[in-house]
Design an enzyme around this catalytic site. Structure first.
Site: not given
Ligand code: PAF
Length: 277
Positions: A27-28, A32-33, A144, A146, A180
């Protein structure tokens, strides 16, 4: 857009789609999401997004309770993107009483984020495995930024024969280069002003690599020197590692390298990386 809180409801709703892409999030949401959501829609037609701040990936001294949350805003953004399903479970839906099975990748705990955050990847792998089992997506999308998380998820999917294709999309950056992250909202204006040095340092090392530098120690030192120009930025680690095993390199060879770092700005911990190939 269906907003669902139970596993049963997700399974029923999922059955309406042949192909579906999953974007797992805490969330938030930021751009990027949303870029992952758009890619999932392009490639799969239907999109599911999970919003779950996963307690098992935070250690007791980390920021679980103060992790930023704004479900209403997240839902507005996802509705505008034409998302089909949103899964927002309560912790008890994912970890009911008596829960006791975890997915562990011991090698991940020895390096980089795993070494700095004991049990973090056990929490990530466990929740991602559960989300993949619950939604059964055709493809699942990760950023990428993470980098080690993408390596862990890919290995878990391979090792456990999970029939989902993992897609890793490029890091989305602010105009000044800062990657981000939901955690950027914790930065004070002074910290925010100096944070782009992280990307500048990574870029400088990438340019040296492109100019022919292959000595990992020199490249790490170059990054450390640049970060030192901003005393508010305290590096936790600076790594030049094999992009598959994530083991530190002396010399960069044919497989290239993942150049990554974690740094603290006050109590805020930021990570970023670039792939050299
Ligand atoms: O990257 C994230 O936001 C979290 O690590 C994930 C993949 C949603 C798992 O909780």
């Amino acid at each position: 857009m269906q907003v669902l809180t139970t596993i049963d409801a997700v399974r029923t709703a999922r059955a309406r789609f042949d192909q579906i892409g999953l974007v797992p999030t805490m969330g938030y949401l930021h751009e990027g999401h949303l870029s992952l959501v758009r890619r999932a829609r392009e490639e799969c037609g239907a999109v599911a997004v999970s919003i779950f701040v996963n307690p098992t990936q935070f250690s007791p001294r980390e920021d679980f309770s103060r992790y930023p949350r704004d479900l209403e805003r997240d839902l507005r953004l996802l509705e505008a993107e034409g998302v089909d399903l949103v899964f927002t479970p309560a912790p008890g839906e994912i970890y009911p009483e008596g829960f006791g099975t975890y997915v562990v990748l011991p090698a991940a705990d020895e390096v980089l984020e795993g070494a700095a955050r004991p049990s973090h990847f056990r929490g990530v792998a466990t929740v991602v495995c559960k989300l993949l089992n619950i939604v059964q997506p055709t493809r699942a999308y990760f950023g990428q930024k993470d980098a080690q998380q993408t390596v862990v998820v890919r290995q878990m999917v391979r090792d456990l024969n999970i029939p989902t294709t993992i897609v890793v999309a490029p890091t989305v950056r602010e105009p000044d280069g800062l990657a981000m992250s939901s955690r950027n909202t914790y930065l004070t204006s002074e910290q925010r002003a100096v944070a782009p040095v992280i990307y500048r340092a990574l870029r400088a090392a990438a340019q040296s690599y492109q100019a022919g530098e292959r000595d990992a120690t020199c490249l790490r030192q170059q990054i450390a020197d640049l970060l030192a120009s901003e005393p508010l930025v305290k590096p936790e680690y600076i790594s030049l590692a094999d992009p598959m095993t994530l083991l530190e390199l002396d010399t960069i060879g044919a497989r290239g390298a993942l150049i990554s770092l974690a740094a603290r700005l006050g109590s805020v911990r930021l990570i970023d990386n670039l792939l050299l190939d």
